[in-house]
Design a protein around this motif. Structure first.
Motif, PDB file in Angstrom:
ATOM      1  N   ALA A   1      91.655  29.679  30.913  1.00 32.71           N
ATOM      2  CA  ALA A   1      92.490  30.879  30.884  1.00 32.71           C
ATOM      3  C   ALA A   1      92.850  31.256  29.448  1.00 32.71           C
ATOM      4  O   ALA A   1      92.823  32.439  29.077  1.00 32.71           O
ATOM      5  N   ASP A   2      93.192  30.273  28.635  1.00 34.60           N
ATOM      6  CA  ASP A   2      93.511  30.547  27.225  1.00 34.60           C
ATOM      7  C   ASP A   2      92.293  31.095  26.489  1.00 34.60           C
ATOM      8  O   ASP A   2      92.419  32.028  25.692  1.00 34.60           O
ATOM      9  N   TYR A   3      91.133  30.510  26.757  1.00 29.12           N
ATOM     10  CA  TYR A   3      89.906  30.972  26.095  1.00 29.12           C
ATOM     11  C   TYR A   3      89.605  32.420  26.469  1.00 29.12           C
ATOM     12  O   TYR A   3      89.164  33.215  25.623  1.00 29.12           O
ATOM     13  N   MET A   4      89.846  32.769  27.729  1.00 29.91           N
ATOM     14  CA  MET A   4      89.569  34.123  28.201  1.00 29.91           C
ATOM     15  C   MET A   4      90.731  35.080  27.947  1.00 29.91           C
ATOM     16  O   MET A   4      90.629  36.271  28.259  1.00 29.91           O
ATOM     17  N   ASN A   5      91.835  34.540  27.415  1.00 24.82           N
ATOM     18  CA  ASN A   5      93.035  35.335  27.153  1.00 24.82           C
ATOM     19  C   ASN A   5      93.525  36.027  28.431  1.00 24.82           C
ATOM     20  O   ASN A   5      93.818  37.227  28.455  1.00 24.82           O
ATOM     21  N   MET A   6      93.607  35.229  29.489  1.00 23.31           N
ATOM     22  CA  MET A   6      94.054  35.731  30.792  1.00 23.31           C
ATOM     23  C   MET A   6      95.094  34.793  31.378  1.00 23.31           C
ATOM     24  O   MET A   6      95.047  33.576  31.141  1.00 23.31           O
ATOM     25  N   PRO A   7      96.048  35.311  32.159  1.00 23.61           N
ATOM     26  CA  PRO A   7      96.991  34.425  32.849  1.00 23.61           C
ATOM     27  C   PRO A   7      96.352  33.832  34.098  1.00 23.61           C
ATOM     28  O   PRO A   7      95.367  34.378  34.627  1.00 23.61           O
ATOM     29  N   LEU A   8      96.886  32.743  34.547  1.00 19.14           N
ATOM     30  CA  LEU A   8      96.484  32.179  35.830  1.00 19.14           C
ATOM     31  C   LEU A   8      97.277  32.850  36.945  1.00 19.14           C
ATOM     32  O   LEU A   8      98.435  33.250  36.756  1.00 19.14           O
ATOM     33  N   LEU A   9      96.647  32.971  38.087  1.00 15.07           N
ATOM     34  CA  LEU A   9      97.281  33.589  39.249  1.00 15.07           C
ATOM     35  C   LEU A   9      98.551  32.813  39.621  1.00 15.07           C
ATOM     36  O   LEU A   9      98.556  31.577  39.650  1.00 15.07           O
ATOM     37  N   ASP A  10      99.608  33.539  39.894  1.00 11.80           N
ATOM     38  CA  ASP A  10     100.877  32.929  40.285  1.00 11.80           C
ATOM     39  C   ASP A  10     100.793  32.506  41.750  1.00 11.80           C
ATOM     40  O   ASP A  10     100.752  33.354  42.656  1.00 11.80           O
TER      41      ASP A  10
ATOM     42  N   ASP B   1      89.721   3.951  22.812  1.00  9.91           N
ATOM     43  CA  ASP B   1      89.416   4.286  21.417  1.00  9.91           C
ATOM     44  C   ASP B   1      88.040   4.912  21.231  1.00  9.91           C
ATOM     45  O   ASP B   1      87.862   5.804  20.396  1.00  9.91           O
ATOM     46  N   LYS B   2      87.053   4.460  21.980  1.00  8.59           N
ATOM     47  CA  LYS B   2      85.682   4.944  21.792  1.00  8.59           C
ATOM     48  C   LYS B   2      85.400   6.253  22.524  1.00  8.59           C
ATOM     49  O   LYS B   2      84.305   6.806  22.395  1.00  8.59           O
ATOM     50  N   LEU B   3      86.355   6.741  23.270  1.00 10.61           N
ATOM     51  CA  LEU B   3      86.146   7.929  24.096  1.00 10.61           C
ATOM     52  C   LEU B   3      86.272   9.215  23.277  1.00 10.61           C
ATOM     53  O   LEU B   3      87.239   9.399  22.538  1.00 10.61           O
ATOM     54  N   VAL B   4      85.296  10.111  23.426  1.00  5.42           N
ATOM     55  CA  VAL B   4      85.331  11.448  22.829  1.00  5.42           C
ATOM     56  C   VAL B   4      85.134  12.448  23.965  1.00  5.42           C
ATOM     57  O   VAL B   4      84.173  12.342  24.729  1.00  5.42           O
ATOM     58  N   ARG B   5      86.043  13.421  24.070  1.00  2.00           N
ATOM     59  CA  ARG B   5      85.953  14.421  25.146  1.00  2.00           C
ATOM     60  C   ARG B   5      85.727  15.807  24.553  1.00  2.00           C
ATOM     61  O   ARG B   5      86.483  16.254  23.691  1.00  2.00           O
ATOM     62  N   LEU B   6      84.685  16.473  25.043  1.00  2.86           N
ATOM     63  CA  LEU B   6      84.362  17.829  24.621  1.00  2.86           C
ATOM     64  C   LEU B   6      84.774  18.796  25.730  1.00  2.86           C
ATOM     65  O   LEU B   6      84.608  18.493  26.911  1.00  2.86           O
ATOM     66  N   SER B   7      85.291  19.941  25.368  1.00  2.01           N
ATOM     67  CA  SER B   7      85.752  20.887  26.380  1.00  2.01           C
ATOM     68  C   SER B   7      84.646  21.826  26.824  1.00  2.01           C
ATOM     69  O   SER B   7      83.950  22.434  26.005  1.00  2.01           O
ATOM     70  N   VAL B   8      84.513  21.974  28.146  1.00 10.87           N
ATOM     71  CA  VAL B   8      83.554  22.920  28.723  1.00 10.87           C
ATOM     72  C   VAL B   8      84.182  24.291  28.939  1.00 10.87           C
ATOM     73  O   VAL B   8      83.516  25.206  29.443  1.00 10.87           O
ATOM     74  N   ALA B   9      85.450  24.461  28.560  1.00  9.34           N
ATOM     75  CA  ALA B   9      86.149  25.730  28.799  1.00  9.34           C
ATOM     76  C   ALA B   9      85.403  26.941  28.238  1.00  9.34           C
ATOM     77  O   ALA B   9      85.291  27.971  28.925  1.00  9.34           O
ATOM     78  N   PRO B  10      84.875  26.886  26.989  1.00 11.73           N
ATOM     79  CA  PRO B  10      84.149  28.054  26.479  1.00 11.73           C
ATOM     80  C   PRO B  10      82.918  28.413  27.303  1.00 11.73           C
ATOM     81  O   PRO B  10      82.631  29.603  27.517  1.00 11.73           O
ATOM     82  N   ILE B  11      82.175  27.405  27.773  1.00 16.19           N
ATOM     83  CA  ILE B  11      80.982  27.694  28.581  1.00 16.19           C
ATOM     84  C   ILE B  11      81.380  28.336  29.900  1.00 16.19           C
ATOM     85  O   ILE B  11      80.789  29.352  30.319  1.00 16.19           O
ATOM     86  N   ILE B  12      82.381  27.778  30.564  1.00 20.17           N
ATOM     87  CA  ILE B  12      82.805  28.330  31.855  1.00 20.17           C
ATOM     88  C   ILE B  12      83.426  29.715  31.664  1.00 20.17           C
ATOM     89  O   ILE B  12      83.160  30.640  32.443  1.00 20.17           O
ATOM     90  N   GLY B  13      84.240  29.861  30.629  1.00 22.57           N
ATOM     91  CA  GLY B  13      84.837  31.163  30.358  1.00 22.57           C
ATOM     92  C   GLY B  13      83.791  32.230  30.098  1.00 22.57           C
ATOM     93  O   GLY B  13      83.868  33.349  30.622  1.00 22.57           O
ATOM     94  N   ASP B  14      82.768  31.887  29.297  1.00 18.68           N
ATOM     95  CA  ASP B  14      81.688  32.835  29.012  1.00 18.68           C
ATOM     96  C   ASP B  14      80.878  33.131  30.275  1.00 18.68           C
ATOM     97  O   ASP B  14      80.396  34.259  30.469  1.00 18.68           O
TER      98      ASP B  14
END
Length: 320
Positions: A21-30, A282-295
């Motif tokens: 929602a932040d990536y798309m600059n939109m609110p979430l449904l209430d 400690d060894k964990l790295v997390r990448l966000s899929v938000a941009p792909i889903i938003g696009d």
């Protein structure tokens, strides 16, 4: 962007829904999602959705069955509120490991859940890295099967662009995924041949990994056993450094601790599944899929091609 498009977040992965929602600059449904004392689910919409196109954001991960019921009830709620279209956006689609009968008298659960979704008469499914590509064919509706590979391509290209890399498929079924990442480095792949009747936990390796930077590439990490055994085999075969990458971080049981204690340098996953604080390491790295889903949602809503979503990303967002 259509003013009648709305994003609805369910409880499967609120963190990711907010990022989308932040990536798309939109609110979430209430809306209000609550559970009765016996576990029954109640969903109430606190704003009108009449005539809207609604995208339900929900990773159907643990608790898997509760999240599936929440999704089905949410779809029914929206349909009865006179929406124009409903799409289920499922960053993690559970039960897709059961995509065929591998032995007699067992279900094909992925097909069952495809049927359940179709019975709701929604318009579209958007999923990411289902266990097998052919699951798209279980649906008689449009299915956008997104890939997290563009994120891994960018991350490892930035980290090891000038290294002698070999991408490792931990099973024969993972070879297509491994080959795609290997193309970024113009390198070879190796395949792990873990025979079910093997009496050793060190599997055979098809390919040369001696002195190489190895990246084990898979779609998900559950117990971590196969990943750890693969890393051990690569180490025995003389690999210089071992990374591991997978889209979905299930981390059942003590997987997080075992992975952190392993010889793997980094375990790179995405945020399709919520990783609770006690399972972060400690060894964990997390990448966000938000941009792909938003696009993807933007492309679907504007009726344009999604081809660019399958190309290496210009950058990646590391979460946590």
């Amino acid at each position: 962007m259509s003013k009648k498009m709305k994003l609805m977040a369910l409880n499967g992965n609120i963190e990711l829904s907010k990022r989308i929602a932040d990536y798309m600059n939109m609110p979430l449904l209430d809306c209000t999602i609550s559970h009765f004392s016996d576990g029954e689910i109640s969903i109430n919409l606190n704003e009108s959705v009449r005539g809207c196109s609604v995208y339900i954001l929900d990773s159907v991960s643990e608790p898997v069955n509760d999240n599936w019921m929440e999704l089905l009830i949410a779809i029914d709620t929206l349909k009865r509120a006179s929406v124009a279209e409903v799409a289920a956006v499922l960053p993690y689609f559970s039960y897709t490991r059961s995509d065929r009968k591998s032995r007699s008298r067992e279900p094909i659960t992925a097909k069952l859940f495809a049927n359940l979704i179709e019975m709701t008469e929604i318009n579209r499914v958007v999923a990411m890295d289902m266990h097998a590509d052919q699951i798209q064919g279980f649906f008689d509706m449009p299915v956008d099967h997104l890939k997290a590979m563009p994120l891994f391509e960018r991350y490892f290209h930035d980290k090891e662009a000038n290294s002698d890399v070999v991408v490792v498929a931990p099973s024969h079924s993972s070879s297509k995924r491994a080959r795609q990442l290997a193309e970024v480095f113009n390198s070879q792949i190796a395949i792990i041949d873990q025979r079910k009747d093997s009496k050793t936990n060190v599997p055979d390796i098809v390919g040369n990994v001696e002195g190489k930077i190895c990246i084990i590439m898979d779609d998900l990490i559950d117990t971590g056993t196969r990943l750890i055994n693969t890393a051990r085999a690569l180490n025995v075969a003389g690999a210089d450094t071992v990374y591991a990458a997978a889209t979905h971080a299930i981390f059942s049981g003590d997987a997080a601790k075992r992975l952190n204690d392993s010889i793997i340098k980094e375990i790179v996953v995405t945020d399709t599944i919520v990783v609770p604080e006690e399972k972060k390491f400690d060894k964990l790295v997390r990448l966000s899929v938000a941009p792909i889903i938003g696009d993807a949602i933007t492309s679907i809503e504007n009726h344009v091609s999604t081809d660019d979503l399958f190309k290496m990303r210009e950058s990646v967002e590391i979460v946590d």
